[in-house]
Design a protein around this motif. Structure first.
Motif, short mmCIF file in Angstrom:
data_model
loop_
_atom_site.label_atom_id
_atom_site.label_comp_id
_atom_site.label_asym_id
_atom_site.label_seq_id
_atom_site.Cartn_x
_atom_site.Cartn_y
_atom_site.Cartn_z
N ILE A 1 2.87 4.83 2.19
CA ILE A 1 4.46 5.04 3.53
C ILE A 1 4.05 6.14 3.20
N TYR B 1 5.82 -0.72 0.06
CA TYR B 1 7.01 -0.68 -0.68
C TYR B 1 6.02 -2.15 -0.99
N ASN C 1 11.84 -1.16 -4.86
CA ASN C 1 10.31 -1.37 -3.90
C ASN C 1 10.99 -2.03 -3.03
N LYS D 1 13.47 -2.00 -0.21
CA LYS D 1 12.78 -1.19 1.18
C LYS D 1 11.68 -2.86 1.83
#
Length: 588
Positions: free
Chosen positions: A242, A256, A275, A278
């Protein structure tokens, strides 16, 4: 369409300025706008009859690639087969055609043809010393054998690519090949070697400053640690991926989503949801990827028993599902309408003028009705297929999720707790190891339509051994496989037998004082594999609300969805002396 008409006027039978413009247009657009390219070529061929076959082959060359781009591999192969004779042996275009024929045949599971074409590419590329296509041929052959689970040959062809890449000091190609080798090792469950090659790929990416490759390697390494069960280490590498992607301003939802799955396994539902959200934010314009992520969010909400939020995620999932289906249908309808219009050539138009008004009206009405009926039939058939597929998916997921029911998990964990309290360390470790493996197998099987009989038996043995520990050897079992049954070749829907074993243990042996016994016999009868499950339990005559009828109904529905009428072979005999279940599955 104005450009299209200019092409009509300027095209000739030789390589003219007009033809070059056509080919340049097709070359520039067959990847980004494949449907438009297909329509342009059909228009061109419908309205121009005065050019030679070689010129047609040059134009259809790009149309074949366009069909391949929209995954219509049968049509692509049809065109490639038609135009192949018009290209010389050492022509790069001929090599490209053979290579893409191989790719399409691999997609359609025509592995023999695919392998022959890839080998021909390899030989031609070696003759004219085109290393690029030597590598492509080796990779194609590797993927063909990988698809057939012949990992040794798949590895051999990738080794050829490694040798060539090292010789030419091609770091980019070497990094990509190491990643492919890692994939093969992962498929062989040799996670240690897979990790080694992923790290080799990462080292090369650092040397050549391939930031995108670094991010991919981090994700791959994280996935391997996840498979090892080292979840903290997996998260560490996903976070690295990430950060790397953020530095190069690359939007990638995969790390994610992977972190979300790890936290879902660890039952840290808040982190999992964070997550997944996201990930879905990144994929908001990609409806297919977003649909998969909302599926994970839905699963997380259900685990938390947050049914209000689950309803929201279900609504979004359904909305995206409908959008994707609608887009697919609209594309197909658009293609049908456009192709229908383009079938009319100039000769047909001249012929229409000679027909009187009455006949033209009748013909027009009939044609319109046929088109409407055809579209209605197509849409109706398509909707039925989609409905059946959706029902099948829903049923499979319901059945597979139900295998590890909360009641069983609670009892298993209680048994582990008791063994710990009894200071029986070896027993606790054994029980915990089997239980963990059982959970992992269920996660592995949940998205598969079928597994090998060997995998099914392994999961079944693990389940039975776990139950034996839980019930303190209150029952024994035996699995008899006849010699003419190859468990590695036989395919079976995942966890098909387990519900009947569960019923025998949970209900048949529940109030039985004597030692319980379960026998599973697997034999072959012509083209069918037959399964017989016997137990000496107290029978299910009085168990009307214990779920057995429901399990049987679901089992029959699963078998019926296979479309081979094997559900008629299902027989169950139960009495106070025990229960016998028998059914046979047709093997292709």
């Amino acid at each position: 369409m104005k450009i299209l008409f200019i092409y009509f006027l300027t095209f000739s039978t030789s390589v003219s300025f007009g033809q070059k413009k056509i080919l340049d247009y097709l070359k520039a657009n067959y990847e980004s706008a494949p449907t438009d390219v297909i329509i342009h070529v059909d228009s061109l061929l419908a309205y121009n009859k005065n050019y030679n076959k070689a010129a047609v082959a040059e134009i259809k060359y790009y149309q074949a690639f366009a069909y391949q781009k929209i995954k219509n591999h049968k049509k692509s192969l049809e065109i490639f087969n038609e135009i192949l004779p018009f290209f010389k042996k050492n022509d790069i275009k001929k090599i490209k055609i053979l290579l893409n024929q191989s790719n399409s045949n691999t997609y359609l599971a025509n592995y023999t043809d695919a392998a022959n074409q890839a080998l021909e590419v390899l030989n031609l590329a070696k003759k004219i010393k085109q290393n690029k296509y030597i590598v492509s041929a080796n990779n194609a052959l590797s993927f063909i054998y990988y698809s057939n689970k012949d990992y040794t040959k798949a590895f051999d062809y990738l080794s050829n690519t490694v040798t060539l890449a090292l010789k030419e000091k091609d770091s980019v190609r070497l990094s990509a090949t190491y990643n492919n080798i890692a994939i093969i090792y992962k498929s062989m469950a040799n996670f240690k070697q897979a990790l080694l090659y992923n790290k080799k790929s990462l080292e090369i990416s650092f040397l050549i400053k391939d930031n995108e490759g670094i991010g991919k390697s981090y994700s791959n390494i994280g996935r391997l640690y996840e498979l090892f069960g080292k979840y903290d280490k997996a998260v560490e590498y996903y976070v690295k991926a990430i950060k790397n992607n953020e530095e190069i301003k690359l939007l990638n939802s995969i790390p994610y989503a992977n972190i979300g799955e790890v936290f879902l396994i660890k039952k840290n539902y808040a982190k999992a949801t964070e997550n997944f959200l996201k990930a879905v934010k990144i994929e908001k314009t990609n409806t297919k990827s977003a649909q998969n992520i909302y599926s994970s969010l839905l699963k997380t909400a259900i685990k938390q028993k947050d049914f209000e939020q689950a309803l929201i995620y279900q609504t979004k999932f359904d909305s995206l599902y409908n959008i994707n289906i609608k887009a697919q249908n609209e594309e197909q309808i658009k293609m049908l309408k456009n192709q229908h219009k383009l079938f009319k050539s100039k000769e047909e138009i001249v012929q229409y003028k000679s027909i009187n008004i009455k006949n033209r009206i009748i013909f027009g009405i009939l044609t319109g009705l046929l088109i409407l009926l055809g579209l209605y039939w197509y849409q109706s058939t398509r909707n039925k297929v989609l409905k059946n597929e959706k029902e099948k998916l829903s049923l499979e997921q319901t059945v597979l999720r139900s295998q590890m029911n909360p009641h069983f998990i609670f009892n298993a964990l209680s048994a582990i707790q008791n063994s710990l309290l009894d200071n029986d360390t070896i027993k606790s470790a054994t029980y915990l190891s089997r239980f963990a493996k059982l959970i992992r197998q269920n996660f592995d099987f949940i998205n598969q339509k079928s597994i090998s009989l060997a995998e099914e038996i392994d999961a079944l043995k693990n389940y039975l051994d776990t139950q034996k520990l839980r019930f303190q050897d209150k029952f024994n079992y035996e699995i008899n496989i006849f010699s003419d049954v190859d468990v590695n070749l036989v395919e079976i829907p995942p966890l098909l037998i387990q519900p009947f074993i569960e019923n025998a243990i949970e209900h048949g042996f529940k109030n039985k004082k004597e030692q319980g016994k379960i026998i599973l016999n697997i034999s072959k009868e012509k083209n069918k594999i037959c399964y017989e499950i016997k137990d000496n339990g107290l029978g299910q005559l009085s168990a009307k609300n214990d779920g057995k009828t429901h399990s049987t109904d679901i089992f029959k529905k699963r078998i019926k969805l296979l479309g081979k009428k094997d559900e008629d072979s299902f027989v169950i005999n139960t009495s106070k002396k025990g229960t016998t279940i028998k059914f046979c599955l047709t093997q292709v």
